[in-house]
Design a protein around this motif. Structure first.
Motif, PDB file in Angstrom:
ATOM      1  N   SER A 125      14.147  -3.340  -3.417  1.00 19.04           N
ATOM      2  CA  SER A 125      12.811  -3.453  -2.828  1.00 19.04           C
ATOM      3  C   SER A 125      12.835  -3.766  -1.345  1.00 19.04           C
ATOM      4  CB  SER A 125      12.031  -4.559  -3.553  1.00 19.04           C
ATOM      5  OG  SER A 125      10.774  -4.725  -2.950  1.00 19.04           O
ATOM      6  N   PRO A 126      12.268  -2.858  -0.540  1.00 18.30           N
ATOM      7  CA  PRO A 126      12.059  -3.209   0.871  1.00 18.30           C
ATOM      8  C   PRO A 126      10.838  -4.123   0.978  1.00 18.30           C
ATOM      9  CG  PRO A 126      11.216  -1.004   0.437  1.00 18.30           C
ATOM     10  CD  PRO A 126      11.772  -1.520  -0.867  1.00 18.30           C
ATOM     11  N   ARG A 127      10.585  -4.597   2.200  1.00 16.75           N
ATOM     12  CA  ARG A 127       9.341  -5.320   2.464  1.00 16.75           C
ATOM     13  C   ARG A 127       8.156  -4.402   2.175  1.00 16.75           C
ATOM     14  NH1 ARG A 127       9.247  -6.149   8.422  1.00 16.75           N
ATOM     15  NH2 ARG A 127      11.495  -5.968   8.207  1.00 16.75           N
ATOM     16  N   PHE A 128       7.091  -4.949   1.634  1.00 18.65           N
ATOM     17  CA  PHE A 128       5.897  -4.138   1.394  1.00 18.65           C
ATOM     18  C   PHE A 128       5.108  -4.079   2.706  1.00 18.65           C
ATOM     19  CE2 PHE A 128       1.601  -3.286  -0.255  1.00 18.65           C
ATOM     20  CZ  PHE A 128       1.881  -2.214  -1.075  1.00 18.65           C
ATOM     21  N   ALA A 129       5.590  -3.252   3.619  1.00 22.65           N
ATOM     22  CA  ALA A 129       4.998  -3.144   4.957  1.00 22.65           C
ATOM     23  C   ALA A 129       4.139  -1.883   5.005  1.00 22.65           C
ATOM     24  CB  ALA A 129       6.103  -3.075   6.002  1.00 22.65           C
ATOM     25  N   THR A 130       2.924  -2.024   5.511  1.00 24.01           N
ATOM     26  CA  THR A 130       1.962  -0.913   5.471  1.00 24.01           C
ATOM     27  C   THR A 130       2.504   0.399   6.038  1.00 24.01           C
ATOM     28  OG1 THR A 130       0.161  -2.489   5.538  1.00 24.01           O
ATOM     29  CG2 THR A 130      -0.393  -0.235   6.137  1.00 24.01           C
ATOM     30  N   PRO A 131       3.172   0.407   7.211  1.00 18.86           N
ATOM     31  CA  PRO A 131       3.643   1.706   7.726  1.00 18.86           C
ATOM     32  C   PRO A 131       4.634   2.377   6.785  1.00 18.86           C
ATOM     33  CG  PRO A 131       3.867  -0.037   9.391  1.00 18.86           C
ATOM     34  CD  PRO A 131       3.504  -0.705   8.115  1.00 18.86           C
ATOM     35  N   LEU A 132       5.493   1.567   6.144  1.00 18.91           N
ATOM     36  CA  LEU A 132       6.467   2.130   5.207  1.00 18.91           C
ATOM     37  C   LEU A 132       5.761   2.641   3.950  1.00 18.91           C
ATOM     38  CD1 LEU A 132       9.501   2.609   4.602  1.00 18.91           C
ATOM     39  CD2 LEU A 132       9.525   0.370   3.487  1.00 18.91           C
ATOM     40  N   VAL A 133       4.792   1.897   3.484  1.00 17.19           N
ATOM     41  CA  VAL A 133       4.031   2.321   2.296  1.00 17.19           C
ATOM     42  C   VAL A 133       3.363   3.664   2.572  1.00 17.19           C
ATOM     43  CG1 VAL A 133       2.089   1.759   0.776  1.00 17.19           C
ATOM     44  CG2 VAL A 133       3.631  -0.069   1.535  1.00 17.19           C
ATOM     45  N   LYS A 134       2.768   3.798   3.744  1.00 18.02           N
ATOM     46  CA  LYS A 134       2.052   5.035   4.072  1.00 18.02           C
ATOM     47  C   LYS A 134       3.015   6.219   4.178  1.00 18.02           C
ATOM     48  CE  LYS A 134      -2.058   3.134   6.322  1.00 18.02           C
ATOM     49  NZ  LYS A 134      -2.820   3.233   5.091  1.00 18.02           N
ATOM     50  N   ARG A 135       4.180   5.971   4.753  1.00 17.61           N
ATOM     51  CA  ARG A 135       5.177   7.046   4.873  1.00 17.61           C
ATOM     52  C   ARG A 135       5.652   7.488   3.482  1.00 17.61           C
ATOM     53  NH1 ARG A 135       7.909  10.368   7.823  1.00 17.61           N
ATOM     54  NH2 ARG A 135       9.934   9.331   7.672  1.00 17.61           N
ATOM     55  N   ILE A 136       5.867   6.504   2.611  1.00 17.24           N
ATOM     56  CA  ILE A 136       6.350   6.843   1.263  1.00 17.24           C
ATOM     57  C   ILE A 136       5.239   7.542   0.471  1.00 17.24           C
ATOM     58  CG2 ILE A 136       7.183   5.843  -0.918  1.00 17.24           C
ATOM     59  CD1 ILE A 136       8.911   3.931   0.715  1.00 17.24           C
ATOM     60  N   GLU A 137       4.002   7.168   0.733  1.00 14.19           N
ATOM     61  CA  GLU A 137       2.869   7.902   0.108  1.00 14.19           C
ATOM     62  C   GLU A 137       2.964   9.378   0.476  1.00 14.19           C
ATOM     63  OE1 GLU A 137      -0.727   6.144   1.558  1.00 14.19           O
ATOM     64  OE2 GLU A 137      -0.617   4.457   0.140  1.00 14.19           O
ATOM     65  N   LYS A 138       3.195   9.642   1.760  1.00 13.46           N
ATOM     66  CA  LYS A 138       3.264  11.043   2.235  1.00 13.46           C
ATOM     67  C   LYS A 138       4.465  11.761   1.647  1.00 13.46           C
ATOM     68  CE  LYS A 138       0.635  10.761   6.459  1.00 13.46           C
ATOM     69  NZ  LYS A 138       0.691  10.127   7.742  1.00 13.46           N
ATOM     70  N   MET A 139       5.488  11.006   1.290  1.00 12.73           N
ATOM     71  CA  MET A 139       6.704  11.628   0.746  1.00 12.73           C
ATOM     72  C   MET A 139       6.630  11.774  -0.773  1.00 12.73           C
ATOM     73  SD  MET A 139       9.394   9.540   3.148  1.00 12.73           S
ATOM     74  CE  MET A 139      10.946  10.375   2.830  1.00 12.73           C
ATOM     75  N   GLY A 140       5.479  11.423  -1.348  1.00 14.01           N
ATOM     76  CA  GLY A 140       5.306  11.644  -2.790  1.00 14.01           C
ATOM     77  C   GLY A 140       5.245  10.383  -3.628  1.00 14.01           C
ATOM     78  N   GLY A 141       5.232   9.215  -2.976  1.00 17.91           N
ATOM     79  CA  GLY A 141       5.086   7.970  -3.729  1.00 17.91           C
ATOM     80  C   GLY A 141       6.365   7.549  -4.438  1.00 17.91           C
ATOM     81  N   VAL A 142       6.203   6.698  -5.439  1.00 25.35           N
ATOM     82  CA  VAL A 142       7.353   6.170  -6.196  1.00 25.35           C
ATOM     83  C   VAL A 142       7.042   6.280  -7.681  1.00 25.35           C
ATOM     84  CG1 VAL A 142       8.805   4.151  -6.656  1.00 25.35           C
ATOM     85  CG2 VAL A 142       7.861   4.490  -4.356  1.00 25.35           C
TER      86      VAL A 142
END
Ligand code: SF4
Length: 297
Positions: A125-142
């Motif tokens: 688990s990385p930090r739940f940081a908004t910019p990272l969350v948004k990038r991962i959303e764009k990459m298809g989520g988890v």
């Protein structure tokens, strides 16, 4: 960008200049991996030994600043860190990414993302940081969140809730904070999570430690196994073995049944070798571990 670290806590061993590390550093090694031209080790902490001069060095230093789990890296000047923030997740090889944004609660462990048509996998688990969350959303989520062991779970609840991910952790490592995981691996047998994903229990560092093998190529090894830059070899250490060194040695031997080319650990360095060289390295590691077990007994 505001200075993140505390100037008044600036480590005396930093070279003069804009970038610095303060004394809250927990020696996770990530800045030295990300920006080796700027950060070095002075025993049990990192400092800036060379101020970034080129734009590439500055970009690396800013990525280290973003990733540092304790916000111990700062810059006296305001700098635009947008591009460094947007760099994560950062491609390592093919569809495998390093997430950056390490969390202090996992002692700055590295976490990884596999981007797959069948659903993405977040490893630890990385930090739940908004910019990272948004990038991962764009990459298809988890879709799946694979937790190698109890220590590196950090913000797992937030990630799982946000993406509706199924968390996987070995039953022997489930504690109060992870009692809500959706799937528990049990026993010592490897479990096929999907056609290309194999969970391999590797008790030793912790009782329920488990590694993840992807496409017989990438081994996400948690705190079981890592590359040591100091010894130039695959390594495991009794000094960070919390459960059983003899069990960890046995788990390491069992990894010889598998083939892989990458070791992607939580702590320590990652490495890419041919599968034959990787096997040689693993055999040497097992030999050293057995010798250490004999000395200890
Ligand atoms: S990333 Fe931060 S905590 Fe880790 S070694 Fe560097 S300064 Fe220290």
């Amino acid at each position: 960008m505001a200075c993140m670290a505390q100037v008044e806590l600036r480590h005396a061993s930093n070279i003069s200049g804009d970038f610095f590390v303060d004394t809250t550093c927990i020696d996770c090694d990530l800045c030295r991996q990300i920006a080796p031209d700027s950060f070095s080790d002075i025993g049990d902490q990192s400092v800036v030994y060379h101020q970034p001069e080129t734009s590439k060095q500055e970009f690396s230093a800013l990525k280290a600043l973003i990733t540092c789990p304790t916000a111990s890296i700062g810059s006296l000047r305001n700098r635009n860190a947008k591009a460094a923030v947007a760099a994560y997740p950062e491609a390592i090889d093919d569809n495998v990414y390093f997430c950056g944004f390490a969390s202090e609660s996992s002692y700055g462990a590295s976490s990884y993302l596999i981007v797959r048509p069948e659903g993405n996998v977040l490893i630890d688990s990385p930090r739940f940081a908004t910019p990272l969350v948004k990038r991962i959303e764009k990459m298809g989520g988890v879709r799946l969140m694979f937790l190698t062991h109890r220590d590196d779970v950090a913000d797992h609840e937030k990630w799982a809730a946000h993406f509706g991910a199924e968390r996987i952790l070995h039953r022997d490592d489930i504690s109060r904070s992870t009692s809500g995981v959706e799937r528990a691996v049990t026993g010592r047998d490897a479990v096929e999570l999907d056609q290309d994903l194999l969970a391999i229990p590797t008790p030793g560092h912790t009782r329920g430690h488990t590694v993840l093998l992807y496409r017989d190529r990438y081994l996400f090894s948690g705190d079981h196994l890592w590359w040591s830059a100091a010894y130039n070899s695959l390594n495991a250490s009794q000094s960070v073995c919390w459960y059983s060194w003899s069990e960890q040695t046995r788990s390491m031997e069992q990894l010889l049944d598998y083939q892989f080319e990458w070791v992607l650990p939580g702590h320590g360095r990652r490495v890419h070798l041919s599968s034959s060289l990787m096997r040689e390295q693993l055999e040497s590691c097992v030999t050293r571990m057995r010798r250490q077990s004999r000395v200890a007994s």
